[in-house]
Design an enzyme around this catalytic site. Structure first.
Site, PDB file in Angstrom:
ATOM      1  N   SER A  80      10.341  -3.461  -1.146  1.00 18.43           N
ATOM      2  CA  SER A  80       9.495  -2.108  -1.447  1.00 18.43           C
ATOM      3  C   SER A  80      10.276  -1.455  -2.541  1.00 18.43           C
ATOM      4  CB  SER A  80       9.228  -1.139  -0.221  1.00 18.43           C
ATOM      5  OG  SER A  80       8.870  -0.001  -0.591  1.00 18.43           O
ATOM      6  N   TYR A 131      13.967   2.854   6.696  1.00 18.65           N
ATOM      7  CA  TYR A 131      13.042   1.640   6.301  1.00 18.65           C
ATOM      8  C   TYR A 131      13.655   1.285   4.877  1.00 18.65           C
ATOM      9  CZ  TYR A 131       9.046  -0.418   3.768  1.00 18.65           C
ATOM     10  OH  TYR A 131       8.128  -1.108   3.046  1.00 18.65           O
TER      11      TYR A 131
END
Ligand SMILES: NC(=O)c1ccc[n+]([C@@H]2O[C@H](COP(=O)([O-])OP(=O)(O)OC[C@H]3O[C@@H](n4cnc5c(N)ncnc54)[C@H](O)[C@@H]3O)[C@@H](O)[C@H]2O)c1
Length: 245
Positions: free
Chosen positions: A143, A157
């Site tokens: 990401s 995350y």
């Protein structure tokens, strides 16, 4: 150009959204795809949907964060030529945003479990076979949050996503000599995020739209191809130009 005929691809967390898009594009290019998901019914429904389109797909439900489950599942699957580590977010739970200082250590576990241990478990399970057969492709879906700091409550995350990126870099150095590549796709904002989350962020995307499952799939298919055989240890942003560096 891209022909994956004869290759078997395991795509983790591909019961829906980006993973399903990746599995579909790989299958459209000729691969036999194995649809993994922690939710059995989701994996089976996705495999049936692809099979009903004439694509070669089967379901393999297991939890990527459970190393023993991964080991036994991958042993029964046989030779895996292409692994796409797509399972991510907060695992089977809901992706909640929270400032790091407001979290307690128990909150960190699901992010690290799926985004780091899941990637490690699956990569470890297939790597030896790839090296023995002198061909393999490992692709990890990361990401933008794994590449840079964002003030949107995704610190843990993002840390786990960054770890996945660096695992690919290191692994690439170890297995390149065996014809195995290891790369990362850093996805930007995809079209399955909640509207209220996407709305303020979409203005920062030069292409003016969120990413689709097919956008992820086309990059994965290229990295899985014969033609990408000299590309390894790299991170490719697929994000509509949201970060031009
Ligand atoms: N959606 C986005 O905007 C976005 C942005 C950047 C990166 N990503 C990354 O892209 C990937 C796909 O994201 P998405 O939003 O399409 O995912 P999603 O949450 O919609 O789907 C992921 C699938 O993985 C499955 N899964 C979760 N934990 C699992 C486990 N332990 N074992 C096996 N399967 C498991 C889920 O059941 C689900 O079907 C993830 O790695 C995510 O972190 C997503």
């Amino acid at each position: 150009m891209i022909d994956l005929t004869g290759r078997t691809a395991l795509v983790t967390g591909s019961g829906q959204n980006a993973g399903l898009g990746i599995a579909r594009v790989l299958a459209e290019q000729g691969a036999r795809v194995v649809i993994n998901d922690i939710h059995r019914e989701r994996a089976e429904a996705a495999a049936s949907a692809l099979a009903s389109e004439g694509l070669d797909a089967s379901a393999a439900p297991f939890d990527v964060s459970d190393s023993r489950a991964v080991q036994s599942a991958t042993e029964s699957l046989g030779e895996i030529d292409i692994l796409v580590n797509n399972a991510g977010n907060a695992g089977a739970g809901e992706m909640k945003q929270s400032r790091f200082q407001d979290m307690v250590p128990e909150d960190w576990v699901p992010f690290v479990d799926v985004n780091l241990y899941g990637v490690m478990n699956c990569t470890h399970a297939v790597l030896r076979g790839m090296c023995e057969r002198e061909w393999g492709r490992v692709i990890t879906i990361s990401s933008e949050a794994g590449r840079r700091g964002l003030g949107i409550g995704v610190s843990v995350y993002g840390a786990a996503k960054a770890a996945g990126i660096n695992l690919m870099r290191h692994v690439s150095q170890e297995v390149g000599v065996h014809g195995v590549t290891a790369n990362t796709i850093a996805l930007g904002l995809m079209n399955n995020v909640p509207e209220e989350f996407a709305a303020p962020l979409i203005k920062a995307i030069p292409m003016g739209r969120l990413g689709s499952p097919a956008d992820a799939g086309h990059m994965a298919a290229f990295l899985a191809s014969e033609e990408a055989g000299w590309i390894t240890g790299q991170v490719f942003s697929v994000n509509g130009g949201a970060s031009a560096f």
